[in-house]
Motif scaffolding. Structure first.
Motif, PDB file in Angstrom:
ATOM      1  N   ALA A 189       0.789  -1.254   0.002  1.00 47.36           N
ATOM      2  CA  ALA A 189      -0.002  -0.042  -0.002  1.00 47.36           C
ATOM      3  C   ALA A 189       0.810   1.249  -0.104  1.00 47.36           C
ATOM      4  CB  ALA A 189      -0.883  -0.103   1.372  1.00 47.36           C
ATOM      5  N   LEU A 190       2.069   1.187   0.765  1.00 43.97           N
ATOM      6  CA  LEU A 190       2.916   2.411   0.866  1.00 43.97           C
ATOM      7  C   LEU A 190       3.429   2.538  -0.472  1.00 43.97           C
ATOM      8  CD1 LEU A 190       4.537   2.083   4.363  1.00 43.97           C
ATOM      9  CD2 LEU A 190       3.185   3.918   3.422  1.00 43.97           C
ATOM     10  N   LEU A 191       3.906   1.638  -1.149  1.00 41.55           N
ATOM     11  CA  LEU A 191       4.714   1.678  -2.459  1.00 41.55           C
ATOM     12  C   LEU A 191       3.791   2.065  -3.416  1.00 41.55           C
ATOM     13  CD1 LEU A 191       6.770  -1.462  -2.315  1.00 41.55           C
ATOM     14  CD2 LEU A 191       7.494   0.624  -2.067  1.00 41.55           C
ATOM     15  N   ALA A 192       2.417   1.588  -3.413  1.00 42.28           N
ATOM     16  CA  ALA A 192       1.527   2.127  -4.395  1.00 42.28           C
ATOM     17  C   ALA A 192       1.183   3.520  -4.373  1.00 42.28           C
ATOM     18  CB  ALA A 192       0.170   1.272  -4.398  1.00 42.28           C
ATOM     19  N   LYS A 193       1.193   3.835  -3.037  1.00 48.39           N
ATOM     20  CA  LYS A 193       0.902   5.269  -2.782  1.00 48.39           C
ATOM     21  C   LYS A 193       1.647   6.459  -3.492  1.00 48.39           C
ATOM     22  CE  LYS A 193       0.286   8.735   0.979  1.00 48.39           C
ATOM     23  NZ  LYS A 193       0.471   8.838   2.464  1.00 48.39           N
ATOM     24  N   HIS A 194       3.055   5.946  -3.090  1.00 43.88           N
ATOM     25  CA  HIS A 194       4.040   6.838  -3.655  1.00 43.88           C
ATOM     26  C   HIS A 194       4.820   6.433  -5.009  1.00 43.88           C
ATOM     27  CE1 HIS A 194       4.317   8.844   0.318  1.00 43.88           C
ATOM     28  NE2 HIS A 194       4.115   7.707   0.724  1.00 43.88           N
ATOM     29  N   TYR A 195       4.637   5.146  -5.499  1.00 44.97           N
ATOM     30  CA  TYR A 195       5.121   4.891  -6.705  1.00 44.97           C
ATOM     31  C   TYR A 195       3.843   3.942  -7.335  1.00 44.97           C
ATOM     32  CZ  TYR A 195       9.874   6.610  -5.767  1.00 44.97           C
ATOM     33  OH  TYR A 195      10.755   7.437  -5.403  1.00 44.97           O
ATOM     34  N   PRO A 196       2.957   4.462  -7.917  1.00 46.01           N
ATOM     35  CA  PRO A 196       1.647   3.939  -8.362  1.00 46.01           C
ATOM     36  C   PRO A 196       2.146   3.324  -9.832  1.00 46.01           C
ATOM     37  CG  PRO A 196       1.373   5.988  -8.464  1.00 46.01           C
ATOM     38  CD  PRO A 196       2.511   5.880  -7.649  1.00 46.01           C
ATOM     39  N   ALA A 197       1.621   2.016  -9.860  1.00 48.33           N
ATOM     40  CA  ALA A 197       1.789   1.513 -11.179  1.00 48.33           C
ATOM     41  C   ALA A 197       1.415   2.165 -12.344  1.00 48.33           C
ATOM     42  CB  ALA A 197       1.034   0.085 -11.179  1.00 48.33           C
ATOM     43  N   ASP A 198       2.182   2.102 -13.562  1.00 47.44           N
ATOM     44  CA  ASP A 198       1.742   2.805 -14.678  1.00 47.44           C
ATOM     45  C   ASP A 198       1.789   1.872 -15.882  1.00 47.44           C
ATOM     46  OD1 ASP A 198       4.298   2.755 -14.790  1.00 47.44           O
ATOM     47  OD2 ASP A 198       5.017   4.816 -14.920  1.00 47.44           O
ATOM     48  N   GLY A 199       2.016   0.828 -15.707  1.00 50.51           N
ATOM     49  CA  GLY A 199       2.191  -0.198 -16.951  1.00 50.51           C
ATOM     50  C   GLY A 199       3.429  -0.255 -17.647  1.00 50.51           C
ATOM     51  N   SER A 200       4.467   0.605 -17.182  1.00 46.39           N
ATOM     52  CA  SER A 200       5.735   0.589 -17.860  1.00 46.39           C
ATOM     53  C   SER A 200       6.828  -0.106 -16.891  1.00 46.39           C
ATOM     54  CB  SER A 200       6.091   1.862 -18.056  1.00 46.39           C
ATOM     55  OG  SER A 200       6.346   2.695 -16.704  1.00 46.39           O
ATOM     56  N   ASN A 201       6.523  -0.636 -15.811  1.00 47.04           N
ATOM     57  CA  ASN A 201       7.645  -1.276 -15.004  1.00 47.04           C
ATOM     58  C   ASN A 201       7.624  -2.581 -15.153  1.00 47.04           C
ATOM     59  OD1 ASN A 201       4.940  -1.171 -13.560  1.00 47.04           O
ATOM     60  ND2 ASN A 201       5.733  -2.054 -11.714  1.00 47.04           N
ATOM     61  N   PRO A 202       8.853  -3.287 -15.559  1.00 48.11           N
ATOM     62  CA  PRO A 202       9.110  -4.785 -15.711  1.00 48.11           C
ATOM     63  C   PRO A 202       9.518  -5.226 -14.080  1.00 48.11           C
ATOM     64  CG  PRO A 202      10.947  -3.548 -16.355  1.00 48.11           C
ATOM     65  CD  PRO A 202       9.958  -2.559 -16.183  1.00 48.11           C
ATOM     66  N   ASN A 203       8.666  -6.424 -14.157  1.00 47.80           N
ATOM     67  CA  ASN A 203       9.091  -7.134 -12.854  1.00 47.80           C
ATOM     68  C   ASN A 203      10.202  -7.891 -13.108  1.00 47.80           C
ATOM     69  OD1 ASN A 203       8.534  -8.101 -10.231  1.00 47.80           O
ATOM     70  ND2 ASN A 203       6.947  -9.794 -10.995  1.00 47.80           N
ATOM     71  N   ARG A 204      11.165  -7.500 -12.635  1.00 47.30           N
ATOM     72  CA  ARG A 204      12.616  -7.850 -12.620  1.00 47.30           C
ATOM     73  C   ARG A 204      12.864  -9.082 -11.790  1.00 47.30           C
ATOM     74  NH1 ARG A 204      16.827  -3.477 -12.465  1.00 47.30           N
ATOM     75  NH2 ARG A 204      16.012  -3.174 -10.385  1.00 47.30           N
ATOM     76  N   ILE A 205      12.199  -9.048 -10.495  1.00 45.49           N
ATOM     77  CA  ILE A 205      12.446  -9.888  -9.511  1.00 45.49           C
ATOM     78  C   ILE A 205      11.437 -10.713  -9.268  1.00 45.49           C
ATOM     79  CG2 ILE A 205      13.402 -10.209  -7.011  1.00 45.49           C
ATOM     80  CD1 ILE A 205      14.557  -7.194  -7.408  1.00 45.49           C
ATOM     81  N   PRO A 206      11.567 -12.147  -8.943  1.00 48.70           N
ATOM     82  CA  PRO A 206      10.510 -13.074  -9.063  1.00 48.70           C
ATOM     83  C   PRO A 206       9.761 -12.884  -7.640  1.00 48.70           C
ATOM     84  CG  PRO A 206      12.537 -14.262  -9.611  1.00 48.70           C
ATOM     85  CD  PRO A 206      12.906 -12.822  -9.489  1.00 48.70           C
ATOM     86  N   ASP A 207       8.357 -13.141  -7.965  1.00 46.83           N
ATOM     87  CA  ASP A 207       7.374 -12.417  -6.716  1.00 46.83           C
ATOM     88  C   ASP A 207       7.279 -13.826  -5.772  1.00 46.83           C
ATOM     89  OD1 ASP A 207       6.953 -10.376  -7.750  1.00 46.83           O
ATOM     90  OD2 ASP A 207       5.138 -10.958  -8.856  1.00 46.83           O
ATOM     91  N   ARG A 208       8.350 -14.066  -4.975  1.00 47.52           N
ATOM     92  CA  ARG A 208       8.465 -15.249  -4.114  1.00 47.52           C
ATOM     93  C   ARG A 208       9.220 -14.840  -3.008  1.00 47.52           C
ATOM     94  NH1 ARG A 208      13.218 -18.231  -4.216  1.00 47.52           N
ATOM     95  NH2 ARG A 208      14.695 -17.438  -6.079  1.00 47.52           N
ATOM     96  N   LEU A 209       9.094 -15.590  -1.777  1.00 50.46           N
ATOM     97  CA  LEU A 209       9.843 -15.438  -0.619  1.00 50.46           C
ATOM     98  C   LEU A 209      11.301 -15.980  -0.713  1.00 50.46           C
ATOM     99  CD1 LEU A 209      10.056 -14.834   2.577  1.00 50.46           C
ATOM    100  CD2 LEU A 209       9.283 -17.043   3.118  1.00 50.46           C
ATOM    101  N   ILE A 210      12.369 -15.211  -0.725  1.00 49.40           N
ATOM    102  CA  ILE A 210      13.630 -15.621  -0.798  1.00 49.40           C
ATOM    103  C   ILE A 210      14.083 -16.361   0.531  1.00 49.40           C
ATOM    104  CG2 ILE A 210      15.875 -14.946  -1.278  1.00 49.40           C
ATOM    105  CD1 ILE A 210      14.032 -14.490  -3.440  1.00 49.40           C
ATOM    106  N   GLU A 211      14.392 -17.469   0.527  1.00 52.09           N
ATOM    107  CA  GLU A 211      14.911 -18.420   1.691  1.00 52.09           C
ATOM    108  C   GLU A 211      16.320 -18.517   1.544  1.00 52.09           C
ATOM    109  OE1 GLU A 211      11.985 -21.446   3.204  1.00 52.09           O
ATOM    110  OE2 GLU A 211      11.356 -21.013   1.175  1.00 52.09           O
ATOM    111  N   LEU A 212      16.982 -18.357   2.661  1.00 59.86           N
ATOM    112  CA  LEU A 212      18.769 -18.245   2.699  1.00 59.86           C
ATOM    113  C   LEU A 212      18.876 -19.270   3.752  1.00 59.86           C
ATOM    114  CD1 LEU A 212      19.033 -14.478   2.500  1.00 59.86           C
ATOM    115  CD2 LEU A 212      19.206 -16.029   0.712  1.00 59.86           C
TER     116      LEU A 212
END
Length: 203
Positions: free
Chosen positions: A180-203
């Motif tokens: 919600a915070l990121l959407a407020k300050h950097y809302p999606a505009d259709g031009s941003n590629p998703n460079r990092i997989p949407d998953r939990l990184i486990e180390l």
């Protein structure tokens, strides 16, 4: 701590969060931030010395073989206990644990490319389980945009949830709030590629 169902639900929360923003959000959890081999070595050497002195004091005619065997056994037991079991983290000074967890968080932030987004809007939600350490690292663009204390409130809410045994709920709530915070300050505009997989990184 993290099972397959939890992984899937956390991944879905990250995906939802990123759909509304052009910022990059990564969530990562480490079982422990370091092996603490130097602490294990120091403790093992101390244990070996104590074991050797104990054999010399307690046995009527201790020989070098008995003393060496006691020292070796004590060294190996203590080293393995500290370097390879969860108990070992408990004997590491708190300041060192915080320092190593913070160091690992910053390495993850850099390795995942969160410091190289075009608008400087990468955010990492990082947890190190053994050290009981939680931190949000944000690049300068989003960090300046978000009101002071916002990151700390999210960390505090997550910590409170974990103390109640609600690990999954805490993760998802933290990700939802960050989204919600990121959407407020950097809302999606259709031009941003998703460079990092949407998953939990486990180390």
């Amino acid at each position: 701590m993290i099972d397959d169902g939890m992984r899937d639900r956390i991944a879905a929360a990250i995906q939802r969060a990123e759909q509304g923003t052009r910022a990059e959000l990564v969530a990562a959890i480490a079982q422990r931030a370091d092996s603490y081999r130097s602490n294990a070595l120091a403790a093992a050497l101390a244990a070996a010395l104590i074991a050797g002195l104990a054999v010399w004091a307690l046995l009527p005619w201790p020989g070098p073989v008995e003393m060496l065997a006691a020292e070796l056994v004590a060294f190996l037991l203590v080293y393995v206990l500290i370097a390879f079991t969860p108990f070992g983290v408990r004997v590491v000074p708190a300041a060192r644990k915080r320092r190593m967890a913070s160091r690992l968080a910053r390495l993850v932030f850099l390795e995942r490319g969160l410091a190289s987004t075009e608008e400087h809007c990468g955010v990492l939600f990082f947890v190190s389980a053994a050290e009981h350490y939680v931190e949000i690292i944000a690049d300068r663009g989003i960090d300046r945009a978000v009101e002071p204390g916002a990151w700390e409130k999210i960390v505090a809410a997550f910590t409170a949830a974990v103390k109640k045994g609600e690990v999954e709920q805490g993760f998802i709530a933290a990700i939802d709030t960050l989204g919600a915070l990121l959407a407020k300050h950097y809302p999606a505009d259709g031009s941003n590629p998703n460079r990092i997989p949407d998953r939990l990184i486990e180390l």
